[in-house]
Design a protein around this motif. Structure first.
Motif, PDB file in Angstrom:
ATOM      1  N   THR A  61      -1.923  23.424 -70.944  1.00 38.37           N
ATOM      2  CA  THR A  61      -0.998  23.214 -69.888  1.00 38.37           C
ATOM      3  C   THR A  61       0.172  22.330 -70.132  1.00 38.37           C
ATOM      4  O   THR A  61       1.342  22.731 -69.735  1.00 38.37           O
ATOM      5  N   PHE A  62      -0.112  20.883 -70.972  1.00 41.17           N
ATOM      6  CA  PHE A  62       1.041  20.335 -71.134  1.00 41.17           C
ATOM      7  C   PHE A  62       2.065  21.255 -72.041  1.00 41.17           C
ATOM      8  O   PHE A  62       3.282  21.021 -72.140  1.00 41.17           O
ATOM      9  N   GLY A  63       1.696  21.991 -72.929  1.00 43.35           N
ATOM     10  CA  GLY A  63       2.556  23.145 -73.569  1.00 43.35           C
ATOM     11  C   GLY A  63       3.383  23.778 -72.877  1.00 43.35           C
ATOM     12  O   GLY A  63       4.737  23.866 -73.163  1.00 43.35           O
ATOM     13  N   ILE A  64       2.963  24.388 -71.927  1.00 38.63           N
ATOM     14  CA  ILE A  64       3.596  25.155 -70.871  1.00 38.63           C
ATOM     15  C   ILE A  64       4.843  24.333 -70.292  1.00 38.63           C
ATOM     16  O   ILE A  64       6.071  24.731 -70.297  1.00 38.63           O
ATOM     17  N   ALA A  65       4.349  23.372 -69.787  1.00 43.78           N
ATOM     18  CA  ALA A  65       5.195  22.295 -69.020  1.00 43.78           C
ATOM     19  C   ALA A  65       6.538  21.847 -69.833  1.00 43.78           C
ATOM     20  O   ALA A  65       7.492  21.665 -69.411  1.00 43.78           O
ATOM     21  N   ALA A  66       5.994  21.493 -71.089  1.00 43.60           N
ATOM     22  CA  ALA A  66       6.924  20.842 -72.239  1.00 43.60           C
ATOM     23  C   ALA A  66       7.942  21.826 -72.421  1.00 43.60           C
ATOM     24  O   ALA A  66       9.155  21.660 -72.704  1.00 43.60           O
ATOM     25  N   GLU A  67       7.469  23.253 -72.463  1.00 45.55           N
ATOM     26  CA  GLU A  67       8.185  24.349 -73.053  1.00 45.55           C
ATOM     27  C   GLU A  67       9.283  24.649 -71.729  1.00 45.55           C
ATOM     28  O   GLU A  67      10.383  25.009 -72.011  1.00 45.55           O
ATOM     29  N   ARG A  68       8.758  24.662 -70.774  1.00 45.12           N
ATOM     30  CA  ARG A  68       9.735  24.955 -69.556  1.00 45.12           C
ATOM     31  C   ARG A  68      10.808  23.843 -69.313  1.00 45.12           C
ATOM     32  O   ARG A  68      11.972  24.166 -69.072  1.00 45.12           O
ATOM     33  N   MET A  69      10.360  22.335 -69.752  1.00 49.34           N
ATOM     34  CA  MET A  69      11.262  21.309 -69.466  1.00 49.34           C
ATOM     35  C   MET A  69      12.504  21.606 -70.669  1.00 49.34           C
ATOM     36  O   MET A  69      13.680  21.344 -70.479  1.00 49.34           O
ATOM     37  N   ASN A  70      12.277  21.958 -72.003  1.00 52.30           N
ATOM     38  CA  ASN A  70      13.023  22.520 -72.877  1.00 52.30           C
ATOM     39  C   ASN A  70      14.152  23.581 -72.699  1.00 52.30           C
ATOM     40  O   ASN A  70      15.204  23.436 -72.918  1.00 52.30           O
ATOM     41  N   ASP A  71      13.345  24.501 -71.803  1.00 48.59           N
ATOM     42  CA  ASP A  71      14.118  25.792 -71.454  1.00 48.59           C
ATOM     43  C   ASP A  71      15.141  25.045 -70.335  1.00 48.59           C
ATOM     44  O   ASP A  71      16.310  25.607 -70.335  1.00 48.59           O
ATOM     45  N   VAL A 226      -2.458  11.827 -67.698  1.00 47.42           N
ATOM     46  CA  VAL A 226      -1.903  13.112 -68.448  1.00 47.42           C
ATOM     47  C   VAL A 226      -1.590  13.947 -67.408  1.00 47.42           C
ATOM     48  O   VAL A 226      -0.549  14.954 -67.439  1.00 47.42           O
ATOM     49  N   ILE A 227      -2.495  14.174 -66.285  1.00 50.38           N
ATOM     50  CA  ILE A 227      -1.976  15.143 -65.303  1.00 50.38           C
ATOM     51  C   ILE A 227      -0.926  14.864 -64.706  1.00 50.38           C
ATOM     52  O   ILE A 227      -0.311  15.883 -64.443  1.00 50.38           O
ATOM     53  N   ALA A 228      -0.606  13.539 -64.347  1.00 46.54           N
ATOM     54  CA  ALA A 228       0.781  13.343 -63.722  1.00 46.54           C
ATOM     55  C   ALA A 228       1.865  13.604 -64.477  1.00 46.54           C
ATOM     56  O   ALA A 228       2.831  14.035 -64.056  1.00 46.54           O
ATOM     57  N   LEU A 229       1.602  13.302 -65.814  1.00 46.15           N
ATOM     58  CA  LEU A 229       2.675  13.672 -66.894  1.00 46.15           C
ATOM     59  C   LEU A 229       3.133  15.090 -66.945  1.00 46.15           C
ATOM     60  O   LEU A 229       4.230  15.751 -66.644  1.00 46.15           O
ATOM     61  N   ILE A 230       2.129  16.132 -66.740  1.00 45.16           N
ATOM     62  CA  ILE A 230       2.322  17.491 -66.700  1.00 45.16           C
ATOM     63  C   ILE A 230       2.753  17.896 -65.414  1.00 45.16           C
ATOM     64  O   ILE A 230       3.752  18.787 -65.315  1.00 45.16           O
ATOM     65  N   ALA A 231       2.311  17.172 -64.386  1.00 45.53           N
ATOM     66  CA  ALA A 231       2.823  17.678 -62.970  1.00 45.53           C
ATOM     67  C   ALA A 231       4.373  17.265 -62.808  1.00 45.53           C
ATOM     68  O   ALA A 231       5.242  17.955 -62.498  1.00 45.53           O
ATOM     69  N   ALA A 232       4.832  16.343 -63.449  1.00 48.33           N
ATOM     70  CA  ALA A 232       6.001  15.762 -63.193  1.00 48.33           C
ATOM     71  C   ALA A 232       6.984  16.567 -64.404  1.00 48.33           C
ATOM     72  O   ALA A 232       8.265  16.902 -63.873  1.00 48.33           O
ATOM     73  N   LEU A 233       6.410  16.944 -65.439  1.00 53.10           N
ATOM     74  CA  LEU A 233       7.415  18.055 -66.277  1.00 53.10           C
ATOM     75  C   LEU A 233       7.636  19.209 -65.661  1.00 53.10           C
ATOM     76  O   LEU A 233       8.568  20.069 -65.844  1.00 53.10           O
ATOM     77  N   ASP A 234       6.525  19.727 -64.953  1.00 51.57           N
ATOM     78  CA  ASP A 234       6.436  21.066 -64.271  1.00 51.57           C
ATOM     79  C   ASP A 234       7.309  21.051 -62.823  1.00 51.57           C
ATOM     80  O   ASP A 234       7.853  22.166 -62.635  1.00 51.57           O
TER      81      ASP A 234
END
Length: 268
Positions: A61-71, A226-234
């Motif tokens: 899930t973190f990978g999805i959110a981080a990739e979207r941030m890079n996009d 970790v969950i909050a970080l993923i949510a913030a990136l997403d």
């Protein structure tokens, strides 16, 4: 999840994990009092397996959110370049369309930056509609001038740059507003975490401990962070926003151009 503030997600996750540990611990105490045949080693293996699955899901899930941030970062640079190109090519238009087009593109950059700072869905939608209105105005001017000389390479270049601006606007809007982590994925992630921490609490009680260990208390803030970080990136609205440096630089360049003073509709 993208409509829930990150702070609320952090606190809610801590509470959910803490309750899960407590439920597992109390259940383990009940079982341990009734029978001592339950072995802590077997329970520990099951809890570790579930937490491993939860860890895998967190990484995924973190990978999805981080990739979207890079996009989003990449699209900011591309949009700034596209708007800057269209703004420069508007010099080829005859007056008064040249000044009007340049002024509209300056306003367009202002609106795009305002939209990033917006937190209310209604406010963001209003700014998106305003962006589309400006796109239509600039496009109509380009088409009008292109029809005067259908073989003009200059007109073709200007229209091409406007096409790129419009396409990137659509892509940025889709990724920012509609491309969030699916709710089903969040549900599975939370289910695995809850089952895992229940297993940890259960194993602690089966092992004969009458008190919650410090290790189990650390789980709650760890998972919550970790969950909050993923949510913030997403969530670009209530979480971490992509840096807008390229658009800010373009805004500064436009505001200091010689045409600015000649544009009555522009406000510095």
């Amino acid at each position: 999840m993208d409509t829930i503030p990150v702070e609320v997600i952090f606190l809610a996750t801590m509470i959910v994990v803490a309750i899960g540990i407590e439920v597992g611990f109390r259940l383990g105490l009940v079982v341990h009092r009734r029978s001592e045949n339950e072995k802590a080693s077997s329970v520990s293996t099951v809890a570790a397996a579930i937490l491993s699955l939860a860890g895998f899901m967190l990484v995924f899930t973190f990978g999805i959110a981080a990739e979207r941030m890079n996009d989003r970062k990449k699209l900011v640079r591309e949009e700034a370049n596209a708007i800057g190109t269209a703004w420069l090519r508007s010099d080829f238009l005859p007056e008064p369309d040249r000044a009007e087009s340049a002024g509209l593109l300056r306003k367009y950059v202002d609106i795009r930056l305002d939209a990033v700072q917006g937190t209310s869905p209604d406010q963001i939608q209003k700014l998106v509609v305003e962006s589309q209105r400006i796109q239509r105005q600039v496009w109509d001017m380009a088409v009008k001038n292109a029809r005067k000389d259908m073989d003009s390479d200059v007109a073709a270049l200007y229209i091409e740059s406007l096409n790129t601006v419009i396409d990137l606007h659509g892509t940025r809007t889709a990724i920012a507003l509609h491309a969030q982590i699916p709710g089903t994925l969040w549900l599975i992630l939370y289910a695995l975490i809850i089952l895992g921490v229940i297993g940890v609490g259960y194993q602690t009680a089966i092992a004969g401990s009458t008190r919650r260990t410090l290790a189990t208390s650390i789980l709650a803030p760890s998972f919550a962070m970790v969950i909050a970080l993923i949510a913030a990136l997403d969530s670009p609205r209530s979480g971490i926003r992509a840096p807008q440096g390229p658009l800010i630089e373009l805004q500064s360049t436009m505001s200091h151009s010689p045409e600015t003073s000649a544009d009555p509709g522009h406000k510095p």
